[in-house]
Scaffold this active site. Structure first.
Site, short mmCIF file in Angstrom:
data_model
loop_
_atom_site.label_atom_id
_atom_site.label_comp_id
_atom_site.label_asym_id
_atom_site.label_seq_id
_atom_site.Cartn_x
_atom_site.Cartn_y
_atom_site.Cartn_z
N GLY A 169 5.37 -11.99 6.72
CA GLY A 169 5.19 -10.56 6.84
C GLY A 169 4.00 -10.07 6.02
O GLY A 169 2.98 -10.75 5.90
N GLY A 170 4.17 -8.89 5.42
CA GLY A 170 3.09 -8.31 4.63
C GLY A 170 2.69 -9.17 3.45
O GLY A 170 1.56 -9.07 2.95
N GLY A 404 -32.93 -22.64 15.52
CA GLY A 404 -32.42 -21.63 14.62
C GLY A 404 -31.53 -22.20 13.54
O GLY A 404 -31.43 -21.64 12.45
N ALA A 405 -30.91 -23.34 13.82
CA ALA A 405 -30.04 -23.97 12.82
C ALA A 405 -30.86 -24.42 11.60
O ALA A 405 -30.35 -24.43 10.48
CB ALA A 405 -29.31 -25.16 13.44
#
Length: 510
Positions: A169-170, A404-405
């Site tokens: 949960g939280g 781009g790498a």
């Protein structure tokens, strides 16, 4: 006076027993240690100073006024790990299932505030059934107070979470905002909604282990950074990690004694790159041969294995390592590896840990799955992380650095301080075959001509010297001398100072 002291000792003994003998036995029967046993293993012997041993909840609904155990399900305080101060909280599953009440949360908030104030790490040992339902919104408010402190402490002090039981949960969001999360196999799990809710809402039948166990979160979700066999091993590894980290963002990482020659030549590195440019080799071997005594503490070893992240020491000083792994996906960058490395780089930068990058990357992984998944934005995270980092950055290109790498992997253009290349490095827009097929499209029908063009392209660009001519590579070095060159580079950068324009904060592409 004697009677008062006896009362004190009796109350202390009561508090130390947690939920009582029967529940302690049940905890041991599951292969789990108690909250106090965990603290004893984590901290140096006799170093623990406890806070709020007698704190109790104030709930009067549902008969809770008759069940007010000391400590309220969490043990908090401070101690030392190898002589260095840390704050710790350890949830006690034997007391009301370790559930979080308003006072339970107050105890955690208190030590987190003290940790920030005094500049020391916080380690949370999580073993809780979740919010205490009897307290309703007060319990949720307690969670919120803890969350706010996680946010304020981020980048100020290291925060480490160890999941040693349920975390649902939280409750999962506090560990999620910490710097490192470790889990214990077969006895810990994390999920926002449990198997019963999943079955009700989606008709999926899944076990707690499949939904949120250590294997799931280390291999698939990347929520956890490591998983260990039992409580003892997990706590020992936390001690080892803390040894690599500074106490806070204003201190340098610790300097440890080392017994390895900084100028050591490693002859085997001269032959680690295979003759076949497409054949893989193990980048971890290079990392271990460069670091002091071959000691490498890997982070997220089971997730996105095409990139390696972790810590080594050079001349006794902590260095963060990011490296492409040619043995997995040929070392390509993809969504998962970009996220993994970006978070690690940002952690290192926040805590003044220098970054060493080993590059062997043929590019970004192509495909519709990657594009639909947002590889552009995820790849930009790594680019952004390297570009904003002001810590010393040393890069070694071992083989491929394409497209781009090449830019993304801590290139000179992203303010890399020292950018070295081995003679085997290939720095180009793309591989020779793909490049020649684009440049000489008109010759595609002639295999002999294409082969000749490919050889010419390789001779011209498949080397580090064009980049070196431009000053994008500071030096082409012998592989055997990598440890010496990298050590000297970092030594020269110890007083590095780099200021950035004022901003409230950046807007990293999330």
């Amino acid at each position: 006076m004697k009677d008062i002291l006896q009362v004190l000792e009796a109350r202390r003994a009561d508090a130390r027993m947690g939920g009582g003998e029967r529940r302690i036995e049940a905890q041991h029967a599951k292969g789990k240690l108690t909250a106090r046993e965990r603290i004893e293993l984590l901290l140096d012997e006799a170093s623990f100073e406890e806070f709020d041993m007698f704190k109790a909840h104030r709930c009067t609904d549902f008969g809770m006024e008759d069940n007010r155990p000391y400590g309220d399900g969490v043990v908090t305080g401070w101690g030392t790990i190898n002589g260095r101060q840390v704050y710790v909280f350890s949830q006690d599953f034997t007391v009301l299932g370790g559930s979080v009440s308003a006072t339970h949360a107050q105890k955690i908030c208190k030590i987190m505030d003290m940790a920030v104030q005094n500049g020391a790490p916080v380690i949370g040992l999580n073993d809780s059934g979740g919010a205490r339902i009897q307290e309703g919104v007060d319990s949720l408010a307690g969670y919120g107070e803890v969350f706010q402190r996680n946010i304020e402490a981020s980048g100020v002090i290291p925060q480490i979470s160890v999941i040693m039981g349920p975390c649902a949960g939280g409750a999962v969001y506090s560990p999620a905002m910490t710097d490192f999360i470790f889990m214990v196999r077969d006895s810990s799990y994390m999920f926002v909604t449990g198997p019963d809710v999943v079955k009700t809402v989606t008709n999926e039948v899944v076990t707690a282990e499949e939904l949120g166990g250590a294997s799931t979160h280390t291999r698939k979700s990347s929520v956890a950074d490591g998983a260990f066999e039992n409580d003892v091993e997990a706590l020992a590894e936390v001690r080892r990690l803390v040894d690599f980290l500074p106490l806070n963002n204003r201190e340098r990482p610790p300097v440890r004694p080392f017994f390895d020659e900084p100028g050591r030549m490693e002859e085997s590195l001269d032959t680690i790159i295979p003759d076949n440019a497409n054949a893989p080799y193990d980048m971890k071997e290079l990392i271990q041969k460069v670091g002091d005594e071959g000691d490498f503490y890997e982070i997220q070893a089971e997730f996105a294995k095409n990139i390696i992240t972790g810590f080594i020491r050079l001349e006794g000083r902590t260095v963060g390592v990011v490296a492409n792994q040619p043995m997995v996906l040929a070392g390509c960058l993809d969504i998962d590896s970009s996220r993994k490395a970006a978070r690690f780089v940002r952690f290192c930068d926040a805590f003044e840990i220098p970054i060493l990058t080993f590059v062997d990357v043929p590019g970004f992984l192509p495909g519709t799955g990657q594009e639909y998944g947002g590889v552009i934005k995820h790849g930009a995270k790594l680019l952004f992380a390297y570009g904003e980092a002001t810590v010393p950055k040393v890069t070694v290109i071992t083989r491929k650095a394409y497209g781009g790498a090449y830019d993304v992997m801590s290139s000179k253009h992203l303010r890399g301080d020292f950018n070295y290349a081995w003679p085997t490095a290939e720095i180009a827009v793309m591989g020779a075959k793909g490049a020649t097929e684009i440049i000489y499209r008109s010759d595609l029908g002639d295999a002999e001509k294409i082969a000749g063009h490919t050889r010419n392209y390789e001779d011209r660009f498949a080397n580090p010297f064009v980049a070196a001519e431009r000053g994008f590579i500071d030096e082409v070095i012998q592989p055997r001398s990598t440890r010496m060159r990298v050590s000297r580079a970092f030594a020269s950068l110890r007083n590095k100072k780099l200021t950035k324009p004022w901003k409230k904060h950046d807007n990293i592409p999330l």
